[in-house]
Design an enzyme around this catalytic site. Structure first.
Site, PDB file in Angstrom:
ATOM      1  N   LYS A 173      -6.203  -1.399 -24.504  1.00 61.43           N
ATOM      2  CA  LYS A 173      -6.186  -2.862 -24.602  1.00 61.43           C
ATOM      3  C   LYS A 173      -7.495  -3.474 -24.114  1.00 61.43           C
ATOM      4  O   LYS A 173      -8.129  -4.271 -24.825  1.00 61.43           O
ATOM      5  CB  LYS A 173      -5.021  -3.419 -23.782  1.00 61.43           C
ATOM      6  CG  LYS A 173      -5.025  -4.939 -23.607  1.00 61.43           C
ATOM      7  CD  LYS A 173      -3.885  -5.424 -22.753  1.00 61.43           C
ATOM      8  CE  LYS A 173      -3.998  -5.042 -21.297  1.00 61.43           C
ATOM      9  NZ  LYS A 173      -5.010  -5.888 -20.569  1.00 61.43           N
ATOM     10  N   LYS A 216     -13.802 -10.175 -15.235  1.00 54.64           N
ATOM     11  CA  LYS A 216     -12.902  -9.021 -15.250  1.00 54.64           C
ATOM     12  C   LYS A 216     -13.238  -8.087 -16.408  1.00 54.64           C
ATOM     13  O   LYS A 216     -13.160  -6.864 -16.279  1.00 54.64           O
ATOM     14  CB  LYS A 216     -11.439  -9.482 -15.370  1.00 54.64           C
ATOM     15  CG  LYS A 216     -10.409  -8.347 -15.398  1.00 54.64           C
ATOM     16  CD  LYS A 216     -10.409  -7.527 -14.122  1.00 54.64           C
ATOM     17  CE  LYS A 216      -9.464  -6.327 -14.171  1.00 54.64           C
ATOM     18  NZ  LYS A 216      -8.044  -6.690 -14.225  1.00 54.64           N
TER      19      LYS A 216
END
Length: 306
Positions: free
Chosen positions: A246, A178
């Site tokens: 993030k 990811k």
């Protein structure tokens, strides 16, 4: 649909833009679904759709074969599992926790070890595809974990995903895949925003720029998807700027630990940080185009009001 899917019990934690659609997909597949969210309105909508709203995390997880966690980050995932009233102790022995948050692979490995020490399974299963695909049960899931974790989670995975990638038996592999995706996605959004704003500075017809680029070699999925938002002047968040603050921050941390240079991702992170610092953190990540336009004095389409 298997017998397990028809009779299984699932819990879902987090009914945001992704989690709400995933919860509905679980319901459509015939699972009995209990959900928990800190937002009472989100719970009310889920009850109206036929699901059960839980009063607490532990209540949601009680008796569930599968607990799907759709929260923002590793810290929230740890709180869902091991915080006060968390699900780790409430889940039946042998149940599986499906972790969908994007996080550092090392943290995924740690959370998995802690949960599995108590006789529960952990599936590292970050998601991709956006809110529309979540609602359709057509997500891409990048999963890793033990065979037992996959087997127990299969009814939920079948309900939520159009593409399921089994990426190994070690938690953390899904998270690592990811992060590669997020590196590329963040860079592509930044590049698309830079290009569209540069076109605006040249006084080009932006609708025509969009038409030409989406039919040319310079196109990307992010250009085609996000620059449509710019043309519409609509920066309501499908995926917020702060998500990439993030995620590209995690990429930086991972790269620094490996002594691996990621200068392009670092430049993209700085653009997301500037957009967030300019007050756009909760706006759509295509807001990078607005940031470029403000710096350069370029004109982008205004926000649509209807």
């Amino acid at each position: 649909m298997t017998e397990t899917a028809r009779t299984g019990r699932a819990a879902i934690v987090g009914l945001g833009s992704m989690g709400a659609g995933m919860a509905l997909s679980l319901l459509r597949a015939g699972l009995a679904v209990s959900a928990y969210d800190v937002n009472p309105q989100a719970l009310a909508h889920f009850r109206e759709a036929g699901g059960a709203g839980a009063a607490s995390l532990a209540d949601a997880a009680q008796g569930a074969d599968i607990v799907v966690s759709v929260v923002v980050n590793a810290a929230q995932t740890e709180a869902v599992l091991f915080g006060e009233g968390g699900v780790a102790d409430a889940m039946p022995e042998g149940a599986v926790f499906v972790s969908c948050a994007t996080m550092d692979p090392a943290i995924a490995r740690d959370l998995s070890a802690r949960l599995e020490a108590g006789g529960r399974h952990y599936l590292d299963a970050p998601i991709s595809g956006g809110a529309a695909r979540a609602a359709e049960g057509a997500l891409t899931i990048l999963a890793s974990g033990s065979r037992a974790a996959f087997d127990r989670a299969q009814p939920a995975l079948d309900a939520m995903a159009a593409k399921l990638y089994r990426l190994g038996d070690a938690p953390g592999q899904g998270a690592a895949f990811k992060m590669i995706n997020q590196l590329l996605a963040g860079v592509h959004i930044a590049a698309a925003s830079e290009a569209m704003s540069f076109a605006a500075k040249q006084g080009l017809d932006l609708a025509k720029v969009y038409e030409v680029i989406t039919a040319s070699a310079g196109n990307s999925w992010m250009f085609e998807n996000r620059m449509r938002h710019v043309l519409d002047g609509d920066y309501s968040p499908r995926s917020a700027v702060d998500i990439f603050v993030k995620d590209l921050g995690i990429v930086q941390d991972m790269a620094r630990a490996e002594r691996f240079p990621v200068p392009v991702a670092a430049a993209a992170l700085q653009m997301f940080l500037m957009a967030s610092g300019s007050g756009m953190g909760r706006d759509d990540d295509s807001s990078l185009a607005r940031l470029y336009a403000q710096v350069a004095g370029a004109s982008l389409p205004g926000r649509k009001t209807s």
